[in-house]
Design an enzyme around this catalytic site. Structure first.
Site, mmCIF file in Angstrom:
data_model
loop_
_atom_site.group_PDB
_atom_site.id
_atom_site.type_symbol
_atom_site.label_atom_id
_atom_site.label_comp_id
_atom_site.label_asym_id
_atom_site.label_seq_id
_atom_site.Cartn_x
_atom_site.Cartn_y
_atom_site.Cartn_z
ATOM 1 N N ASN A 7 -13.503 -8.844 39.020
ATOM 2 C CA ASN A 7 -13.531 -9.661 39.941
ATOM 3 C C ASN A 7 -15.266 -9.934 40.475
ATOM 4 O OD1 ASN A 7 -14.014 -12.454 41.244
ATOM 5 N ND2 ASN A 7 -12.793 -11.522 43.404
ATOM 6 N N LYS A 9 -16.845 -12.041 41.715
ATOM 7 C CA LYS A 9 -16.852 -13.091 42.942
ATOM 8 C C LYS A 9 -18.376 -14.078 43.054
ATOM 9 C CE LYS A 9 -14.318 -9.793 45.887
ATOM 10 N NZ LYS A 9 -13.730 -9.387 46.644
ATOM 11 N N GLU A 94 -9.714 -14.308 49.684
ATOM 12 C CA GLU A 94 -11.409 -15.019 50.466
ATOM 13 C C GLU A 94 -10.970 -16.634 50.400
ATOM 14 O OE1 GLU A 94 -13.775 -12.672 48.233
ATOM 15 O OE2 GLU A 94 -12.944 -11.040 49.231
ATOM 16 N N GLU A 161 -2.430 -7.127 46.882
ATOM 17 C CA GLU A 161 -3.947 -7.430 47.109
ATOM 18 C C GLU A 161 -4.197 -7.185 49.091
ATOM 19 O OE1 GLU A 161 -7.943 -7.756 44.697
ATOM 20 O OE2 GLU A 161 -7.374 -9.506 45.349
ATOM 21 N N GLY A 167 -12.414 -5.136 50.007
ATOM 22 C CA GLY A 167 -14.199 -4.248 50.741
ATOM 23 C C GLY A 167 -14.394 -3.545 51.759
HETATM 24 C C1 PEP Z 1 -10.814 -8.184 45.261
HETATM 25 O O1 PEP Z 1 -12.131 -9.361 45.633
HETATM 26 O O2 PEP Z 1 -10.115 -9.102 44.870
HETATM 27 C C2 PEP Z 1 -11.063 -6.907 45.362
HETATM 28 C C3 PEP Z 1 -9.882 -6.335 44.855
HETATM 29 O O3 PEP Z 1 -12.201 -6.394 46.331
HETATM 30 P P1 PEP Z 1 -12.824 -5.181 45.901
HETATM 31 O O4 PEP Z 1 -12.428 -4.491 44.849
HETATM 32 O O5 PEP Z 1 -14.189 -5.343 47.120
HETATM 33 O O6 PEP Z 1 -11.771 -4.446 47.735
#
Ligand code: PEP
Length: 237
Positions: A7, A9, A94, A161, A167
């Site tokens: 991802n 983003k 998000e 998640e 993050g």
């Molecule tokens: C995400 O945004 O789906 C994610 C898992 O981010 P990160 O790996 O940066 O924690």
């Protein structure tokens, strides 16, 4: 086959996406045995992120909650499919948090994905407060209810998640990921083609432990997927 979704983003220009795709292709040669790879760039970089050899597929990070019409600024699921996407991320925390996406809207997005032939990667997970209050399972059950009208015989990817892990550099433990996976598998036991991913601060350093210490079907990866070498290392874990 384990599934690894990068991802990106709101990162990467055309040139950066092109360079990443070239590097990833060079690194993985004919592909990584037993691993399915997916890149989820911004809509503007889908074309550059595509692999002509099909060693990875594409996901969009969002779709409109309507099929078509006067919705300025939106991109429909059919447009994303037409642009080469196979998957669509739906319900990322998000988007729930910053764009006010609620259960009703996400249910419409899921239906739009199905109408366009996109496989949803449906994200869910608890906040730190919900976890501290012992509400992790209740939160997952509530968020999974959004899938109630999604046909059980179609392929579905669910990404657990936990919001406190996204993050933050603080990944869930393999035991936490496994507990959530078992809960989700129970709630979604009617599904015939279900894969459950873990996402949240996955890195090349913790990926192997998460995969061996839980039965998740792969990862949704944010920050560590922005570098081709990092994404490759995680997929090889
Ligand atoms: C995400 O945004 O789906 C994610 C898992 O981010 P990160 O790996 O940066 O924690």
């Amino acid at each position: 086959m384990k599934l690894f979704v990068a991802n990106w983003k709101m990162h990467k220009t055309h040139a950066e996406a092109q360079a990443y795709a070239a590097e990833l292709g060079a690194r993985i040669g004919n592909g990584i045995a037993g691993r399915e790879l997916v890149l989820a760039p911004a809509f503007t970089a889908l074309e550059e992120a595509r692999d002509a050899r099909g060693r990875w597929s594409l996901a969009c990070q969002n779709v409109a909650a309507e099929l078509a019409g006067p919705f300025t600024g939106e991109v429909s699921a059919a447009m994303a499919a037409d642009a080469g996407c196979r998957y669509a991320i739906v319900g990322h925390s998000e988007r729930r948090r910053y764009f006010g996406e609620d259960a009703a809207m996400l249910a419409r997005k899921l239906a739009c994905c199905r109408a366009a032939g996109l496989t949803p990667i449906y994200c869910l997970g608890e906040t730190a407060d919900e976890r501290d209050a012992g509400l992790t399972e209740a939160t997952l059950v509530r968020q999974a209810e959004t899938l109630a009208k999604d046909p059980v015989d179609r392929p579905l990817v669910v990404a657990y998640e936990p919001i406190w892990a996204i993050g933050t550099g603080r990944a869930a433990t393999p035991a936490d990921a496994e507990t959530a996976r078992v809960q989700l598998a129970g709630v979604l036991s009617a599904r015939r083609q279900l894969r459950i991913l873990y996402g949240g601060s996955v890195t090349p350093e913790n990926a192997a432990a998460l995969l061996s210490g839980s039965a998740v079907d792969g990862f949704l990866i944010g920050g560590a997927s922005l570098i081709a070498a990092g994404f490759e290392a995680i997929a090889r874990a």
